[in-house]
Scaffold this active site. Sequence first.
Site, PDB file in Angstrom:
ATOM      1  CD  GLN A   1     -48.325 101.710 115.297  1.00 17.23           C
ATOM      2  OE1 GLN A   1     -47.516 100.856 114.970  1.00 17.23           O
ATOM      3  NE2 GLN A   1     -49.222 102.204 114.470  1.00 17.23           N
TER       4      GLN A   1
ATOM      5  CD  GLU B   1     -50.754 106.027 115.967  1.00 19.47           C
ATOM      6  OE1 GLU B   1     -50.314 106.806 116.839  1.00 19.47           O
ATOM      7  OE2 GLU B   1     -50.780 104.780 116.096  1.00 19.47           O
TER       8      GLU B   1
ATOM      9  CD  GLN C   1     -54.211 104.602  98.520  1.00 22.09           C
ATOM     10  OE1 GLN C   1     -54.645 105.169  97.525  1.00 22.09           O
ATOM     11  NE2 GLN C   1     -54.521 103.355  98.825  1.00 22.09           N
TER      12      GLN C   1
ATOM     13  NE  ARG D   1     -51.952 106.494 105.458  1.00 25.37           N
ATOM     14  CZ  ARG D   1     -52.534 105.348 105.142  1.00 25.37           C
ATOM     15  NH1 ARG D   1     -53.576 105.355 104.319  1.00 25.37           N
ATOM     16  NH2 ARG D   1     -52.091 104.220 105.633  1.00 25.37           N
TER      17      ARG D   1
ATOM     18  NE  ARG E   1     -47.953 102.258 105.542  1.00 26.96           N
ATOM     19  CZ  ARG E   1     -48.469 102.997 104.572  1.00 26.96           C
ATOM     20  NH1 ARG E   1     -47.719 103.914 103.987  1.00 26.96           N
ATOM     21  NH2 ARG E   1     -49.706 102.834 104.166  1.00 26.96           N
TER      22      ARG E   1
ATOM     23  NE  ARG F   1     -43.184 105.409 112.886  1.00 31.30           N
ATOM     24  CZ  ARG F   1     -43.397 106.198 111.846  1.00 31.30           C
ATOM     25  NH1 ARG F   1     -44.497 106.065 111.146  1.00 31.30           N
ATOM     26  NH2 ARG F   1     -42.534 107.115 111.523  1.00 31.30           N
TER      27      ARG F   1
ATOM     28  CB  SER G   1     -48.686 116.173 101.249  1.00 35.27           C
ATOM     29  OG  SER G   1     -49.241 115.429 100.181  1.00 35.27           O
TER      30      SER G   1
END
Length: 303
Positions: free
Chosen positions: A52, A96, A76, A98, A133, A54, A68
Amino acid sequence: MTKKPMKQRGLGRGLSALMADVTEDSTPRSADAPTRPDLLVPIEMVSANPDQPRRSFDKEQLADLSASIAEKGIIQPLIVRPMPGRAGDYEIVAGERRWRAAQMAKLHEVPVLVRDFTDIEVLEVAIIENIQRADLNPVEEAAGYNQLMEKFGHTQDKLSQVLGKSRSYIANSVRLLQLPAEVQTYLRDGKLSAGHARALITADDPAALAREVIKKNLSVREAEKLVKVSAENIFADGRRTAKTNLTPAKDADTKALEGDLSATLGMKVSVNHKPGQENGQISISYNSLDQLDDLCRLLSASR
């Protein structure tokens, strides 16, 4: 647990097809019309992608997302692929953040879309998702574009069309990788903006000027002026001579040419052409032996 039939997608997809998967994963939808997942998978059977791009996740944003998810669930689904050699386990391709937030919310299962991606496609999608994103800092974003071009052979024009970014935006982003490691660290930490960093690329000592920009909290325009004054000051660092002051300033066309060549090569290029003459010099500066190897390959391929 009932597994629904998965959509069949061939391998070897182009960038546009991969982009469609990211769009499917990231398009905002209302809670009344969520994307239908292929499976609900126990959260402990889902693993992060070790490649990944990020590397950091904002703790406050994760906490907000977790709250949330605890209230509304994951709207999603995550995009995953079967884990090679581990039946029933899955590796995250996109989503990842989420997944991490779902762990904080103590969810037992996560909804997923299963795709048969290759290792190369997994990395491509991970980069594309983060870029779309706006989850990456400027250095990570630049490295993402650079990987898509160098590792996967995508051109700046193709990235521009698919990602909805201008070619000049992508070129200027990649140029940030020419900056010294110290300046790139300031960018990652948010002490400098991408605009500040672009202004410093052509400076003789970007790190020193970056420290001054941060110390004085200069705007991007002020940083540009600082770079210009530094280049024109014959006494800067006590090393310049009167001969330096005799060098004529470069015209706008020459500077534009330098910018285009630097963006194309991903290295600092200096064009020295004396007005009224046909000859001149081009200087290319590289920051590592890898960049030198890349330059040699480019020159060899053009024969």
